[in-house]
Design an enzyme around this catalytic site. Structure first.
Site, PDB file in Angstrom:
ATOM      1  N   HIS A 233      57.364  41.497  40.379  1.00  0.00           N
ATOM      2  CA  HIS A 233      58.714  41.295  39.833  1.00  0.00           C
ATOM      3  C   HIS A 233      58.780  41.821  38.414  1.00  0.00           C
ATOM      4  O   HIS A 233      59.843  42.101  37.875  1.00  0.00           O
ATOM      5  CB  HIS A 233      59.124  39.811  39.896  1.00  0.00           C
ATOM      6  N   ARG A 234      57.611  41.896  37.782  1.00  0.00           N
ATOM      7  CA  ARG A 234      57.495  42.538  36.474  1.00  0.00           C
ATOM      8  C   ARG A 234      56.392  43.569  36.612  1.00  0.00           C
ATOM      9  O   ARG A 234      55.378  43.319  37.285  1.00  0.00           O
ATOM     10  CB  ARG A 234      57.073  41.517  35.407  1.00  0.00           C
TER      11      ARG A 234
ATOM     12  N   LYS B 152      49.115  43.212  36.430  1.00  0.00           N
ATOM     13  CA  LYS B 152      47.968  43.222  35.522  1.00  0.00           C
ATOM     14  C   LYS B 152      46.910  42.260  36.012  1.00  0.00           C
ATOM     15  O   LYS B 152      47.228  41.152  36.436  1.00  0.00           O
ATOM     16  CB  LYS B 152      48.499  42.771  34.152  1.00  0.00           C
TER      17      LYS B 152
ATOM     18  N   ASP C  55      54.283  34.023  28.657  1.00  0.00           N
ATOM     19  CA  ASP C  55      55.423  34.900  28.362  1.00  0.00           C
ATOM     20  C   ASP C  55      55.011  36.355  28.209  1.00  0.00           C
ATOM     21  O   ASP C  55      55.376  37.033  27.254  1.00  0.00           O
ATOM     22  CB  ASP C  55      56.133  34.436  27.073  1.00  0.00           C
TER      23      ASP C  55
ATOM     24  N   LYS D 273      44.696  41.655  40.785  1.00  0.00           N
ATOM     25  CA  LYS D 273      43.249  41.457  40.585  1.00  0.00           C
ATOM     26  C   LYS D 273      42.505  42.523  41.365  1.00  0.00           C
ATOM     27  O   LYS D 273      42.926  42.915  42.462  1.00  0.00           O
ATOM     28  CB  LYS D 273      42.822  40.082  41.110  1.00  0.00           C
TER      29      LYS D 273
ATOM     30  N   SER E 108      45.499  41.921  26.045  1.00  0.00           N
ATOM     31  CA  SER E 108      45.658  43.132  26.860  1.00  0.00           C
ATOM     32  C   SER E 108      47.097  43.646  26.744  1.00  0.00           C
ATOM     33  O   SER E 108      47.344  44.851  26.706  1.00  0.00           O
ATOM     34  CB  SER E 108      45.346  42.845  28.329  1.00  0.00           C
TER      35      SER E 108
HETATM   36  P1  NAD Z   1      30.849  37.932  32.224  1.00  0.00           P
HETATM   37  O1  NAD Z   1      30.341  38.709  33.366  1.00  0.00           O
HETATM   38  O2  NAD Z   1      30.944  38.574  30.888  1.00  0.00           O
HETATM   39  O3  NAD Z   1      30.019  36.577  32.031  1.00  0.00           O
HETATM   40  C1  NAD Z   1      29.733  35.687  33.063  1.00  0.00           C
HETATM   41  C2  NAD Z   1      28.519  34.887  32.629  1.00  0.00           C
HETATM   42  O4  NAD Z   1      28.272  33.867  33.600  1.00  0.00           O
HETATM   43  C3  NAD Z   1      27.250  35.737  32.549  1.00  0.00           C
HETATM   44  O5  NAD Z   1      26.571  35.444  31.345  1.00  0.00           O
HETATM   45  C4  NAD Z   1      26.453  35.300  33.771  1.00  0.00           C
HETATM   46  O6  NAD Z   1      25.060  35.417  33.608  1.00  0.00           O
HETATM   47  C5  NAD Z   1      26.882  33.849  33.891  1.00  0.00           C
HETATM   48  N1  NAD Z   1      26.671  33.300  35.225  1.00  0.00           N
HETATM   49  C6  NAD Z   1      26.702  33.927  36.430  1.00  0.00           C
HETATM   50  N2  NAD Z   1      26.452  33.062  37.421  1.00  0.00           N
HETATM   51  C7  NAD Z   1      26.249  31.864  36.848  1.00  0.00           C
HETATM   52  C8  NAD Z   1      25.936  30.574  37.346  1.00  0.00           C
HETATM   53  N3  NAD Z   1      25.794  30.348  38.643  1.00  0.00           N
HETATM   54  N4  NAD Z   1      25.803  29.561  36.452  1.00  0.00           N
HETATM   55  C9  NAD Z   1      25.958  29.778  35.129  1.00  0.00           C
HETATM   56  N5  NAD Z   1      26.245  30.978  34.600  1.00  0.00           N
HETATM   57  C10 NAD Z   1      26.402  32.009  35.443  1.00  0.00           C
HETATM   58  O7  NAD Z   1      32.281  37.413  32.694  1.00  0.00           O
HETATM   59  P2  NAD Z   1      33.482  36.928  31.772  1.00  0.00           P
HETATM   60  O8  NAD Z   1      34.372  38.084  31.525  1.00  0.00           O
HETATM   61  O9  NAD Z   1      32.973  36.129  30.626  1.00  0.00           O
HETATM   62  O10 NAD Z   1      34.272  36.006  32.807  1.00  0.00           O
HETATM   63  C11 NAD Z   1      33.909  34.653  33.027  1.00  0.00           C
HETATM   64  C12 NAD Z   1      35.061  33.935  33.709  1.00  0.00           C
HETATM   65  O11 NAD Z   1      36.234  34.028  32.894  1.00  0.00           O
HETATM   66  C13 NAD Z   1      35.468  34.500  35.075  1.00  0.00           C
HETATM   67  O12 NAD Z   1      35.944  33.443  35.857  1.00  0.00           O
HETATM   68  C14 NAD Z   1      36.625  35.428  34.731  1.00  0.00           C
HETATM   69  O13 NAD Z   1      37.470  35.667  35.827  1.00  0.00           O
HETATM   70  C15 NAD Z   1      37.298  34.606  33.649  1.00  0.00           C
HETATM   71  N6  NAD Z   1      38.167  35.358  32.743  1.00  0.00           N
HETATM   72  C16 NAD Z   1      37.696  36.416  32.035  1.00  0.00           C
HETATM   73  C17 NAD Z   1      38.545  37.096  31.175  1.00  0.00           C
HETATM   74  C18 NAD Z   1      38.057  38.232  30.320  1.00  0.00           C
HETATM   75  O14 NAD Z   1      38.830  38.680  29.460  1.00  0.00           O
HETATM   76  N7  NAD Z   1      36.844  38.702  30.472  1.00  0.00           N
HETATM   77  C19 NAD Z   1      39.886  36.704  31.050  1.00  0.00           C
HETATM   78  C20 NAD Z   1      40.338  35.603  31.783  1.00  0.00           C
HETATM   79  C21 NAD Z   1      39.468  34.936  32.619  1.00  0.00           C
END
Ligand code: NAD
Length: 479
Positions: free
Chosen positions: A68-69, A73, A102, A109, A366
């Protein structure tokens, strides 16, 4: 990646049930709710890459939950275990997150089934480039329609390869830099994107602690500084969150849970040192500044004030939710608490700040990066020196009027113009504060909504519903 075996429903179903609960609470009709929940499109891609003289076939997905937008992302994750349903559920979270913060984007994804640690950097680059070509040729990477970002298992490096591949394919696209966010600053990225999600978690916690009645209701006392925190995952999100909380709010991080176990120190861990140790050894085992235990999962249940899951979804599930001792759970990861666990935690009076609010800092910055790429100019470039001149005039006038000379630091503070990082952090802080207040507003207006997750979902779906009504894609109840 999920702990679905312990649950009666999948990750995506869990997200849908959370929406159902919020829709019921605000009286949103089932037809509109269905429209909001439907994943608009999902494509599975299989592509071959020659690696070490053998051809490997990789599987990836791009799911567009809402369009819708535009652009839609979402993060692009590289992980050895995932399925289409999870990607669809994660895409839905993006729609709700953008609505809460917002951000004028739809939700999407992406995922690639891969264990990145098995490949050399040059091989990963080749795989990422091939995946990008597959997505771009189907218009699933494009500055106007589909824009990925870093997620679990990916970083600025992969985003740079994606951007460069897109550039080679479409050199005439004047907005090509905006085809992906989370790029290194030297390749069209924005200052503060790498830290953004973790910084946003810090801002969310700071905002929560500005409301003493909420802090007391959560069963916590004292200010943010006094809290003892356990973090799961010291990746991009967990590291920055832990770093800012310990360095700027003086919080004690008493345990860090990683993929190979947990490291404890009741006096607080040095985040920089733990990060360095992980970079050098691949895990937290043998970290000299704390006590190590190989059972990381059990450490989620240890006594602490705040638990910050920042790794993966479905970490707190029906089988361990009864034993969680933290008073406040701050969902830095996407979907770390399952639907069933969420019910248990609510019954136990444990406060949960939900993912669709807490980790919205990533998509927020972002958005700033995408806007910067479209304007082809760094934020602050036009006004920084002008602001400094104005500040200097103001400082001079102050000295003349008071007859006193300002101290050097006072003058510097007044004169200084904002850098891009200052502006990004200010915009992020504002977004996190405003979103929290909007969620609180929902709770104040609906007596039947007493938890932050239902309130956050209610806020998100009511905004999306309005947008669908305007477009004629759904009908308000009773029409
Ligand atoms: P990343 O890959 O940088 O880090 C993930 C970390 O988790 C790693 O250090 C890894 O070794 C550790 N890990 C993996 N399995 C594990 C386990 N079983 N127990 C404990 N630690 C474990 O990923 P990220 O970008 O930091 O993302 C982490 C979470 O945040 C995800 O759910 C992602 O969807 C969410 N997220 C990330 C962003 C972003 O900007 N990167 C934004 C919003 C949400």
């Amino acid at each position: 990646m999920s702990n679905a075996k312990q649950e009666s429903m999948s990750f995506r179903e869990g997200v849908e049930r959370m929406v159902d609960r919020a829709a019921l609470a605000i009286g949103l009709g089932p037809d509109t709710t269905k429209v909001i929940q439907a994943c608009n499109a999902v494509i599975q891609i299989r592509f071959p890459v020659r690696i070490r003289d053998k051809v490997e076939v990789f599987t990836g997905w791009w799911a567009i939950h809402s369009a819708h937008r535009l652009p839609a992302k979402g993060g692009l994750r590289f992980a050895p275990v995932m399925n289409q349903g999870e990607i669809e559920g994660l895409a839905a979270l993006m729609s709700y997150k953008c609505a809460i913060a917002d951000i004028p984007f739809g939700g999407a994804k992406g995922g690639l089934l891969i264990n990145p640690s098995k490949y050399e950097e040059a091989e990963l680059r080749e795989i990422t480039r091939r995946f990008t070509v597959e997505l771009a040729r189907k218009d699933l990477i494009n500055p106007a329609t589909n824009v990925p970002a870093p997620d679990f298992g990916t970083s600025a490096l992969e985003m740079m390869w994606i951007s460069d591949t897109y550039k080679v394919l479409y050199p005439e696209d004047v907005n090509k830099d905006a085809c992906v966010t989370g790029k290194p600053v030297s390749h069209g990225g924005i200052s503060g994107r790498a830290e953004a999600t973790g910084k946003g978690v810090q801002y969310a916690l700071q905002e929560f602690f500005r409301h003493p009645e909420l802090v007391a209701a959560a069963g916590l006392s004292d200010g943010l500084t006094r809290q003892r925190v356990v973090i799961q995952g010291l990746g991009k999100v967990g590291y920055h969150c832990a770093k800012f909380l310990s360095e700027e709010d003086n919080i004690k991080i008493i345990a860090i849970i990683e993929h190979d176990g947990v490291v404890f120190n009741d006096n607080g861990l040095n985040i920089h040192d733990v990060r360095q140790h992980i970079a050098e050894t691949g895990g937290v085992k043998d970290f000299p500044g704390g006590e190590y235990h190989e059972n990381g999962e059990e450490a989620l249940e240890m006594e602490c004030d705040i638990l910050i899951p920042a790794a993966l979804e479905s970490q707190i599930h029906a089988n361990n939710a009864m034993r969680i001792q933290a008073r406040l759970i701050v969902e830095a990861a996407n979907g770390p608490v399952t639907y069933e666990a969420d019910q248990i935690l609510r019954d136990r009076g444990i406060t949960v700040l939900p993912d669709i609010y807490v980790n919205a800092g990533g998509v927020t910055v972002s958005y700033f990066e995408w806007t910067r790429n479209l304007s082809h100019m760094r934020f602050g470039r036009l006004q920084r020196r002008y602001d400094e001149l104005r500040g200097s005039d103001y400082a001079n006038a102050l000295e003349v009027l008071t007859g006193q000379k300002l101290e050097d630091q006072q003058r510097k503070n007044i004169v200084r113009g904002a850098s891009e990082l200052d502006l990004v952090r200010s915009g992020l802080d504002d977004t996190m504060r405003m979103a929290f207040q909007d969620i609180r507003g929902v709770m104040k207006n609906h007596e039947n909504i007493t938890d932050f997750r239902t309130a956050a979902y209610a806020l998100a779906i009511s905004k999306i519903a309005l947008s669908y009504y305007d477009l004629g894609l759904a009908e308000p109840d009773g029409h």
